[in-house]
Write a protein that holds these residues in place. Sequence first.
Motif, PDB file in Angstrom:
ATOM      1  N   GLY A  53       7.350 -39.483  24.316  1.00 54.50           N
ATOM      2  CA  GLY A  53       7.491 -39.097  25.716  1.00 54.50           C
ATOM      3  C   GLY A  53       7.005 -37.689  26.008  1.00 54.50           C
ATOM      4  O   GLY A  53       7.382 -37.091  27.008  1.00 54.50           O
ATOM      5  N   VAL A  54       6.142 -37.151  25.123  1.00 53.34           N
ATOM      6  CA  VAL A  54       5.568 -35.813  25.333  1.00 53.34           C
ATOM      7  C   VAL A  54       4.095 -35.830  24.935  1.00 53.34           C
ATOM      8  O   VAL A  54       3.672 -36.640  24.113  1.00 53.34           O
ATOM      9  CB  VAL A  54       6.301 -34.705  24.522  1.00 53.34           C
ATOM     10  N   LYS A  55       3.323 -34.921  25.511  1.00 50.31           N
ATOM     11  CA  LYS A  55       1.920 -34.755  25.135  1.00 50.31           C
ATOM     12  C   LYS A  55       1.863 -33.933  23.853  1.00 50.31           C
ATOM     13  O   LYS A  55       2.587 -32.949  23.700  1.00 50.31           O
ATOM     14  CB  LYS A  55       1.131 -34.039  26.229  1.00 50.31           C
ATOM     15  N   LEU A  56       1.010 -34.338  22.938  1.00 54.27           N
ATOM     16  CA  LEU A  56       0.841 -33.606  21.684  1.00 54.27           C
ATOM     17  C   LEU A  56      -0.464 -32.824  21.659  1.00 54.27           C
ATOM     18  O   LEU A  56      -0.542 -31.775  21.033  1.00 54.27           O
ATOM     19  CB  LEU A  56       0.902 -34.575  20.497  1.00 54.27           C
ATOM     20  N   LEU A  57      -1.474 -33.355  22.343  1.00 57.98           N
ATOM     21  CA  LEU A  57      -2.773 -32.690  22.464  1.00 57.98           C
ATOM     22  C   LEU A  57      -3.159 -32.645  23.923  1.00 57.98           C
ATOM     23  O   LEU A  57      -2.801 -33.532  24.697  1.00 57.98           O
ATOM     24  CB  LEU A  57      -3.851 -33.451  21.684  1.00 57.98           C
ATOM     25  N   GLU A  58      -3.896 -31.615  24.277  1.00 59.73           N
ATOM     26  CA  GLU A  58      -4.392 -31.514  25.648  1.00 59.73           C
ATOM     27  C   GLU A  58      -5.788 -30.919  25.627  1.00 59.73           C
ATOM     28  O   GLU A  58      -6.151 -30.202  24.699  1.00 59.73           O
ATOM     29  CB  GLU A  58      -3.449 -30.668  26.508  1.00 59.73           C
ATOM     30  N   GLY A  59      -6.567 -31.251  26.652  1.00 58.63           N
ATOM     31  CA  GLY A  59      -7.916 -30.732  26.745  1.00 58.63           C
ATOM     32  C   GLY A  59      -7.923 -29.253  27.088  1.00 58.63           C
ATOM     33  O   GLY A  59      -7.046 -28.753  27.780  1.00 58.63           O
ATOM     34  N   VAL A  60      -8.934 -28.562  26.568  1.00 50.92           N
ATOM     35  CA  VAL A  60      -9.109 -27.143  26.879  1.00 50.92           C
ATOM     36  C   VAL A  60     -10.080 -27.053  28.048  1.00 50.92           C
ATOM     37  O   VAL A  60     -11.190 -27.587  27.968  1.00 50.92           O
ATOM     38  CB  VAL A  60      -9.655 -26.380  25.650  1.00 50.92           C
ATOM     39  N   PRO A  61      -9.674 -26.400  29.157  1.00 52.27           N
ATOM     40  CA  PRO A  61     -10.548 -26.317  30.333  1.00 52.27           C
ATOM     41  C   PRO A  61     -11.916 -25.706  29.996  1.00 52.27           C
ATOM     42  O   PRO A  61     -11.997 -24.699  29.302  1.00 52.27           O
ATOM     43  CB  PRO A  61      -9.783 -25.416  31.306  1.00 52.27           C
TER      44      PRO A  61
END
Length: 121
Positions: A47-55
């Motif tokens: 229920g959580v994000k582990l990776l996210e995109g770098v702008p």
Amino acid sequence: MHDLPLSALRALAAIHETGGVRPAARRLQVSHAAVSRHLRELEGWLGVKLLEGVPGRKVLAFTPAGEALGQAASRHMNALDQAVATVRERRRGNGVTISTTASLAARWLLPRLPRLSEIAP
């Protein structure tokens, strides 16, 4: 522990160690789509994000939760790998591994194993 998604945690550990989904896929010898799927499943399960995109860049970065879990998964998967290697090294030196089809094993090999044990204990 019974419901831990071990394949997904293994994929996360590989991403953490290699720095990306594609290198992790090469290490695990699976497609990058399989690694991405494991990551999505793990994120959904937690229920959580582990990776996210770098702008502005085509890279992914670990969230704080992802970094913490990635470190733990990597550390413990490596420890488990070492423990398994140790157990495998302790096998008896005179062991034999036989690979065959199930039908040949059931009809021919298994009936002859007691005699083999008598001849060569």
